[in-house]
Write a protein that holds these residues in place. Structure first.
Motif, PDB file in Angstrom:
ATOM      1  N   LEU A  40       2.969   1.057 -11.439  1.00  0.00           N
ATOM      2  CA  LEU A  40       2.816   1.060  -9.805  1.00  0.00           C
ATOM      3  C   LEU A  40       2.085   0.818  -9.166  1.00  0.00           C
ATOM      4  O   LEU A  40       1.036   1.033  -8.056  1.00  0.00           O
ATOM      5  CB  LEU A  40       4.753   0.811  -8.698  1.00  0.00           C
ATOM      6  N   GLY A  41       1.523   2.236  -9.424  1.00  0.00           N
ATOM      7  CA  GLY A  41       0.677   2.750  -8.817  1.00  0.00           C
ATOM      8  C   GLY A  41      -0.814   2.955  -9.285  1.00  0.00           C
ATOM      9  O   GLY A  41      -1.688   3.458  -8.969  1.00  0.00           O
ATOM     10  N   HIS A  67       0.712  -1.136  -0.065  1.00  0.00           N
ATOM     11  CA  HIS A  67      -0.195   0.352   0.302  1.00  0.00           C
ATOM     12  C   HIS A  67       0.882   0.881  -0.151  1.00  0.00           C
ATOM     13  O   HIS A  67       1.040   2.027  -0.885  1.00  0.00           O
ATOM     14  CB  HIS A  67      -0.135  -0.070   0.769  1.00  0.00           C
ATOM     15  N   PRO A  68       1.968   1.527   0.978  1.00  0.00           N
ATOM     16  CA  PRO A  68       2.493   2.576   0.736  1.00  0.00           C
ATOM     17  C   PRO A  68       3.186   2.693  -0.294  1.00  0.00           C
ATOM     18  O   PRO A  68       3.333   4.119  -0.991  1.00  0.00           O
ATOM     19  CB  PRO A  68       3.497   2.449   1.975  1.00  0.00           C
ATOM     20  N   LEU A 104      10.118   6.928 -16.026  1.00  0.00           N
ATOM     21  CA  LEU A 104      10.132   7.169 -14.147  1.00  0.00           C
ATOM     22  C   LEU A 104       8.651   7.381 -14.374  1.00  0.00           C
ATOM     23  O   LEU A 104       8.142   6.637 -13.181  1.00  0.00           O
ATOM     24  CB  LEU A 104      10.863   7.923 -13.499  1.00  0.00           C
ATOM     25  N   HIS A 105       8.344   8.821 -14.911  1.00  0.00           N
ATOM     26  CA  HIS A 105       6.424   8.280 -15.057  1.00  0.00           C
ATOM     27  C   HIS A 105       5.703   7.106 -15.200  1.00  0.00           C
ATOM     28  O   HIS A 105       4.756   6.926 -14.805  1.00  0.00           O
ATOM     29  CB  HIS A 105       6.173   9.225 -15.945  1.00  0.00           C
ATOM     30  N   ALA A 106       6.063   6.176 -16.429  1.00  0.00           N
ATOM     31  CA  ALA A 106       5.833   5.011 -17.079  1.00  0.00           C
ATOM     32  C   ALA A 106       5.800   3.963 -15.894  1.00  0.00           C
ATOM     33  O   ALA A 106       4.892   3.769 -15.584  1.00  0.00           O
ATOM     34  CB  ALA A 106       6.626   4.424 -17.778  1.00  0.00           C
ATOM     35  N   ALA A 107       7.091   3.886 -15.049  1.00  0.00           N
ATOM     36  CA  ALA A 107       7.237   3.354 -13.860  1.00  0.00           C
ATOM     37  C   ALA A 107       6.110   3.429 -12.785  1.00  0.00           C
ATOM     38  O   ALA A 107       5.695   2.076 -12.480  1.00  0.00           O
ATOM     39  CB  ALA A 107       8.274   2.867 -13.754  1.00  0.00           C
ATOM     40  N   THR A 108       6.589   3.954 -12.322  1.00  0.00           N
ATOM     41  CA  THR A 108       5.761   5.112 -11.658  1.00  0.00           C
ATOM     42  C   THR A 108       3.385   5.071 -11.612  1.00  0.00           C
ATOM     43  O   THR A 108       2.664   4.266 -10.924  1.00  0.00           O
ATOM     44  CB  THR A 108       5.389   6.449 -11.241  1.00  0.00           C
ATOM     45  N   LEU A 109       3.622   5.022 -12.627  1.00  0.00           N
ATOM     46  CA  LEU A 109       1.997   5.166 -13.286  1.00  0.00           C
ATOM     47  C   LEU A 109       1.495   2.945 -13.025  1.00  0.00           C
ATOM     48  O   LEU A 109       0.154   3.033 -12.692  1.00  0.00           O
ATOM     49  CB  LEU A 109       1.925   5.551 -14.921  1.00  0.00           C
ATOM     50  N   VAL A 162       3.060   6.166  -3.078  1.00  0.00           N
ATOM     51  CA  VAL A 162       3.619   6.704  -3.276  1.00  0.00           C
ATOM     52  C   VAL A 162       3.983   6.982  -4.584  1.00  0.00           C
ATOM     53  O   VAL A 162       4.549   8.377  -5.444  1.00  0.00           O
ATOM     54  CB  VAL A 162       5.326   6.642  -2.499  1.00  0.00           C
ATOM     55  N   ALA A 163       3.735   5.896  -6.151  1.00  0.00           N
ATOM     56  CA  ALA A 163       4.082   6.256  -7.579  1.00  0.00           C
ATOM     57  C   ALA A 163       2.752   6.406  -7.361  1.00  0.00           C
ATOM     58  O   ALA A 163       2.894   7.081  -8.784  1.00  0.00           O
ATOM     59  CB  ALA A 163       4.062   4.099  -7.640  1.00  0.00           C
ATOM     60  N   PHE A 164       1.523   6.222  -6.814  1.00  0.00           N
ATOM     61  CA  PHE A 164       0.208   6.936  -7.945  1.00  0.00           C
ATOM     62  C   PHE A 164      -0.006   8.257  -7.514  1.00  0.00           C
ATOM     63  O   PHE A 164       0.758   9.325  -8.240  1.00  0.00           O
ATOM     64  CB  PHE A 164      -1.157   6.680  -6.384  1.00  0.00           C
TER      65      PHE A 164
END
Length: 79
Positions: A70-71, A24-25, A63-68, A29-31
């Motif tokens: 993951l989040g 969840h954390p 990094l943006h693609a990865a956070t999308l 953070v990714a979102f």
């Protein structure tokens, strides 16, 4: 003497609950990183794209693609 491990003795939903508690954390953070990262694009594009800035822009896009990715599951239960 029991030869069963502690994991096998745990209630059935415990592993899923622990995984959800641990992820969840990371999802949160990714979102929020995925929400805020596009704010960096205008600043990177404003100065022009020479060699170093182009590499930085590519890194921010990756990094943006990865956070999308993951989040994407963040607070899906609330919706």
């Amino acid at each position: 003497m029991s030869t069963e491990s502690a994991v096998e003795e745990a209630p059935p939903g415990t592993a899923a609950a622990l995984r959800r508690l641990a992820l969840h954390p990371v999802e949160a953070v990714a979102f929020w990183a995925a929400v805020l990262l596009p704010l960096a694009y205008p600043a990177l594009l404003y100065g022009g794209l020479d060699g170093r800035d182009l590499l930085l822009l590519a890194a921010v896009l990756a990094l943006h693609a990865a956070t999308l990715a993951l989040g994407r599951g963040y607070d899906r239960d609330r919706a």
